[in-house]
Motif scaffolding. Structure first.
Motif, mmCIF file in Angstrom:
data_model
loop_
_atom_site.group_PDB
_atom_site.id
_atom_site.type_symbol
_atom_site.label_atom_id
_atom_site.label_comp_id
_atom_site.label_asym_id
_atom_site.label_seq_id
_atom_site.Cartn_x
_atom_site.Cartn_y
_atom_site.Cartn_z
ATOM 1 N N LEU A 1 15.586 -5.954 -12.730
ATOM 2 C CA LEU A 1 14.532 -6.962 -12.639
ATOM 3 C C LEU A 1 14.692 -7.922 -11.454
ATOM 4 C CD1 LEU A 1 11.985 -7.335 -14.237
ATOM 5 C CD2 LEU A 1 13.165 -8.973 -15.712
ATOM 6 N N PRO A 2 15.893 -8.450 -11.179
ATOM 7 C CA PRO A 2 16.014 -9.335 -10.004
ATOM 8 C C PRO A 2 15.592 -8.646 -8.710
ATOM 9 C CG PRO A 2 17.955 -9.521 -11.406
ATOM 10 C CD PRO A 2 17.166 -8.365 -11.926
ATOM 11 N N LYS A 3 15.988 -7.381 -8.545
ATOM 12 C CA LYS A 3 15.622 -6.640 -7.337
ATOM 13 C C LYS A 3 14.131 -6.335 -7.312
ATOM 14 C CE LYS A 3 16.949 -4.602 -3.523
ATOM 15 N NZ LYS A 3 17.540 -5.380 -2.417
ATOM 16 N N ILE A 4 13.577 -5.993 -8.474
ATOM 17 C CA ILE A 4 12.133 -5.719 -8.565
ATOM 18 C C ILE A 4 11.336 -6.958 -8.171
ATOM 19 C CG2 ILE A 4 10.236 -5.228 -10.164
ATOM 20 C CD1 ILE A 4 12.238 -3.488 -11.764
ATOM 21 N N ASN A 5 11.720 -8.109 -8.708
ATOM 22 C CA ASN A 5 11.004 -9.357 -8.399
ATOM 23 C C ASN A 5 11.162 -9.748 -6.937
ATOM 24 O OD1 ASN A 5 10.018 -9.720 -11.008
ATOM 25 N ND2 ASN A 5 11.827 -10.827 -11.673
ATOM 26 N N GLU B 1 0.816 -1.218 0.000
ATOM 27 C CA GLU B 1 0.000 0.000 0.000
ATOM 28 C C GLU B 1 0.848 1.265 0.000
ATOM 29 O OE1 GLU B 1 -3.467 0.308 2.397
ATOM 30 O OE2 GLU B 1 -3.670 -1.864 2.611
ATOM 31 N N ILE B 2 2.070 1.156 0.529
ATOM 32 C CA ILE B 2 2.956 2.328 0.576
ATOM 33 C C ILE B 2 3.655 2.550 -0.764
ATOM 34 C CG2 ILE B 2 5.092 3.238 1.610
ATOM 35 C CD1 ILE B 2 4.194 1.722 4.198
ATOM 36 N N THR B 3 4.048 1.476 -1.428
ATOM 37 C CA THR B 3 4.928 1.607 -2.602
ATOM 38 C C THR B 3 4.283 1.305 -3.954
ATOM 39 O OG1 THR B 3 5.670 -0.693 -2.348
ATOM 40 C CG2 THR B 3 6.954 1.021 -1.213
ATOM 41 N N SER B 4 3.227 0.523 -3.993
ATOM 42 C CA SER B 4 2.701 0.038 -5.275
ATOM 43 C C SER B 4 2.291 1.168 -6.214
ATOM 44 C CB SER B 4 1.512 -0.898 -5.052
ATOM 45 O OG SER B 4 1.947 -2.126 -4.524
ATOM 46 N N THR C 1 0.565 -6.574 -9.280
ATOM 47 C CA THR C 1 0.280 -5.580 -10.318
ATOM 48 C C THR C 1 1.561 -4.873 -10.779
ATOM 49 O OG1 THR C 1 -0.226 -3.967 -8.577
ATOM 50 C CG2 THR C 1 -2.084 -5.134 -9.588
ATOM 51 N N VAL C 2 2.501 -4.701 -9.865
ATOM 52 C CA VAL C 2 3.778 -4.061 -10.223
ATOM 53 C C VAL C 2 4.568 -4.955 -11.171
ATOM 54 C CG1 VAL C 2 5.976 -3.164 -9.352
ATOM 55 C CG2 VAL C 2 3.865 -2.763 -8.062
ATOM 56 N N ARG C 3 4.633 -6.242 -10.821
ATOM 57 C CA ARG C 3 5.369 -7.185 -11.687
ATOM 58 C C ARG C 3 4.714 -7.248 -13.079
ATOM 59 N NH1 ARG C 3 4.585 -10.329 -7.235
ATOM 60 N NH2 ARG C 3 3.400 -11.898 -8.391
ATOM 61 N N SER C 4 3.392 -7.273 -13.102
ATOM 62 C CA SER C 4 2.685 -7.322 -14.385
ATOM 63 C C SER C 4 2.963 -6.066 -15.212
ATOM 64 C CB SER C 4 1.178 -7.457 -14.157
ATOM 65 O OG SER C 4 0.883 -8.669 -13.493
ATOM 66 N N VAL D 1 5.641 -4.166 -15.068
ATOM 67 C CA VAL D 1 7.031 -4.225 -15.548
ATOM 68 C C VAL D 1 7.118 -5.116 -16.786
ATOM 69 C CG1 VAL D 1 9.362 -5.035 -15.005
ATOM 70 C CG2 VAL D 1 8.073 -3.701 -13.318
ATOM 71 N N ASP D 2 6.452 -6.264 -16.738
ATOM 72 C CA ASP D 2 6.459 -7.176 -17.893
ATOM 73 C C ASP D 2 5.831 -6.502 -19.118
ATOM 74 O OD1 ASP D 2 7.639 -9.139 -16.375
ATOM 75 O OD2 ASP D 2 5.764 -10.190 -15.926
ATOM 76 N N GLU D 3 4.734 -5.805 -18.893
ATOM 77 C CA GLU D 3 4.051 -5.133 -20.000
ATOM 78 C C GLU D 3 4.911 -4.013 -20.570
ATOM 79 O OE1 GLU D 3 -0.204 -2.820 -20.859
ATOM 80 O OE2 GLU D 3 0.095 -3.939 -18.991
ATOM 81 N N THR D 4 5.571 -3.288 -19.688
ATOM 82 C CA THR D 4 6.455 -2.198 -20.131
ATOM 83 C C THR D 4 7.607 -2.736 -20.973
ATOM 84 O OG1 THR D 4 5.903 -0.798 -18.227
ATOM 85 C CG2 THR D 4 8.003 -0.365 -19.334
ATOM 86 N N LEU D 5 8.220 -3.825 -20.529
ATOM 87 C CA LEU D 5 9.330 -4.424 -21.292
ATOM 88 C C LEU D 5 8.851 -4.878 -22.666
ATOM 89 C CD1 LEU D 5 11.179 -6.498 -18.525
ATOM 90 C CD2 LEU D 5 12.026 -4.457 -19.699
ATOM 91 N N ALA D 6 7.661 -5.469 -22.713
ATOM 92 C CA ALA D 6 7.111 -5.926 -24.004
ATOM 93 C C ALA D 6 6.895 -4.750 -24.949
ATOM 94 C CB ALA D 6 5.800 -6.673 -23.775
#
Length: 545
Positions: A261-265, A221-224, A275-278, A280-285
């Motif tokens: 990415l390793p740190k993000i995951n 809730e603080i960072t997302s 939702t953050v991981r999703s 990031v994946d969408e942004t990379l695509a």
């Protein structure tokens, strides 16, 4: 049980004015969680914990006891007191609890570390444990999330991050957009490695006694919201109008995210931060699609280039410079491109002759250079002078080869590619020399139908004509220029000298050039208009020489 409640009440009233026990508003005698009151703070927390335990036992024995009403009221004002202390600690210790500071200290801290900032984190944990175990978790989290979220947002604002809409991004000039992207690169790297990391460390410490779900929820809730804003920015950027000059910063953005990415995951590994991981994946695509689209656009721009202008000196065409400089920079991102270009483009005729194991990146870059070489060949046909046409080919193909050999392109394309195209340059040079100098060399044959003087005169006239013809021509590459002049000199000078010696004619008869001067005139060539600046002039009469 009644004595337990009374004992707790006695300790609590040391810090809360008795006259405000039954009032909704009350004052503090002094700050409970200060350095000089640390032991008192622990006793206060113990008293509240004891009070809560006593209430639970009293409910099971005598749920209608008046002592229970008193205990509940005492618990309420105690929680209010702790809530305000929790808020005060979070608010007044922003410097100690800054996420970056927490992250840095965590990487350096030892088990014996007991400085003031560690005490602050321990105080927060003590209050959180007490409030949550007493059934006031909602109030605790509300305070914590509100303050910590504001600190994260403030930190990003200080780093210069702007959460722009797609419409706002579309309207930006590229120079402005470029500055914002570079700022995003710095901001995101710090946000992931220190801001978010430090926030997770603090959340895990403060709520370490709670379940992982509670800790993850607090962090989420603080960072997302902030993380989503960060990672949607490059997605919006990738969806804007694409042009080749944007590709390199796009690749920087892509590689930065991949490196993080390793740190993000690791940070956003829970279901509550999925939702953050999703995102990031969408942004990379989207960035991958954008890069491929920009390479397609660049290839198309080479193919569509149709200017009929020629370089009068036979020098390097601006298209050759632009395309090769672009491709050289592109080759520096070969590792990143390997992750982006998954399928090889249609093979060029040269690649079809190879073993067929060409990588997608090599295939794509080879194709771009092939498009350029085809354009160079087409532009060489615009010259009316065949010799100048070949000089144009020599200069431009050599420029391509030198750029490949002196950059990461050599690694991408291979040594064989370089040698193959160096051989092409040598063939063009040989053809050029034959066209320009070959005809006059026939004058130096031992032809019985022509006197030696006539042969030298024809040679000298031909040399003078060739010299004047080439005074404005250029070979920009000094190494290539010297090689060409050396080759011409070796072709002309020994044969001319030998002819003069065999026939004992030359300067004494005021016919032609002194053989020693031929090299001097050759040294003046291929510097462009005006030659090397030596001011030499050529005349076939012996006196002028």
């Amino acid at each position: 049980m009644e004595h337990t409640i009374e004992d707790a009440e006695s300790i609590i009233h040391r810090w809360i004015s008795p006259e405000h026990v039954h009032s909704s508003s009350f004052c503090f005698i002094s700050s409970l969680f200060s350095t000089e009151n640390r032991e008192e703070a622990k006793r206060f927390i113990d008293a509240v914990t004891t009070l809560h335990s006593g209430m639970i036992r009293l409910i099971s024995v005598n749920p209608t006891s008046m002592k229970l009403v008193k205990a509940e009221n005492l618990m309420r004002i105690s929680m209010t007191h702790l809530s305000k202390e929790f808020y005060r600690i979070l608010k007044s210790n922003r410097r100690y609890l800054d996420p970056e500071s927490v992250s840095i200290r965590s990487s350096k801290a030892s088990d014996s570390d007991s400085d003031s900032d560690s005490n602050t984190m321990d105080d927060l944990k003590m209050i959180a444990d007490c409030m949550i175990s007493s059934g006031y978790s909602k109030e605790c989290f509300k305070i914590y999330k509100r303050i910590r979220k504001s600190i994260i947002n403030e930190a990003l604002n200080q780093l210069g991050f702007e959460n722009l809409t797609f419409s706002q991004i579309q309207k930006l000039e590229w120079e402005v957009m470029e500055k914002k992207i570079r700022k995003w690169l710095r901001t995101t790297t710090r946000a992931v490695n220190t801001l978010f990391s430090g926030e997770q460390i603090l959340s895990d410490h403060v709520f370490s006694s709670s379940s992982s779900t509670i800790r993850e929820s607090a962090f989420a809730e603080i960072t997302s919201q902030t993380a989503l804003a960060l990672f949607t920015f490059p997605e919006k950027m990738a969806k804007c109008r694409k042009s080749p000059e944007k590709i390199f910063l796009t690749l920087d953005v892509y590689q930065t995210i991949v490196d993080l990415l390793p740190k993000i995951n690791e940070l956003f590994s829970s279901d509550s931060t999925s939702t953050v991981r999703s995102q990031v994946d969408e942004t990379l695509a989207n960035l991958r699609d954008g890069v491929v689209s920009m390479i397609d656009e660049f290839e198309s721009s080479i193919s569509k280039e149709s200017s009929k202008s020629i370089i009068s000196s036979g020098g390097i065409h601006q298209l050759t410079r632009y395309v090769m400089n672009f491709i050289v920079f592109l080759a520096d991102y070969s590792d990143t491109l390997t992750d982006i270009i998954s399928k090889p483009s249609l093979p060029s005729p040269e690649e079809e002759k190879d073993s067929g194991d060409s990588s997608p990146v090599k295939s794509r870059i080879s194709r771009l250079i092939l498009f350029l070489l085809c354009k160079i060949d087409a532009k060489s046909r615009l010259y009316n002078d065949v010799a100048l046409s070949y000089l144009f080919l020599i200069n431009n193909v050599n420029y391509v080869v030198v750029k490949v050999r002196s950059s990461n392109l050599k690694t991408v394309l291979s040594e064989d590619w370089v040698k193959k195209h160096e051989a092409k340059v040598k063939k063009y040079v040989a053809k050029f020399e034959e066209i320009v100098w070959g005809e006059m060399m026939t004058s130096l044959s031992d032809d019985v139908t022509m006197t030696a003087e006539e042969g030298i005169k024809r040679f000298s006239d031909g040399f003078e004509e060739a010299y004047k013809r080439q005074t404005g021509w250029i070979v920009p590459d000094s190494k290539l220029r010297d090689e060409i002049k050396r080759s011409i000199g070796m072709m002309i000078i020994p044969r001319y000298s030998g002819f003069c010696e065999r026939n004992r004619v030359g300067l004494l008869e005021n016919v032609g050039f002194d053989p020693e001067d031929i090299g001097n005139y050759l040294s003046d060539l291929y510097f462009g208009s005006g030659g090397s600046g030596s001011g030499s002039s050529v005349h076939s009469s012996g006196s002028s020489v």
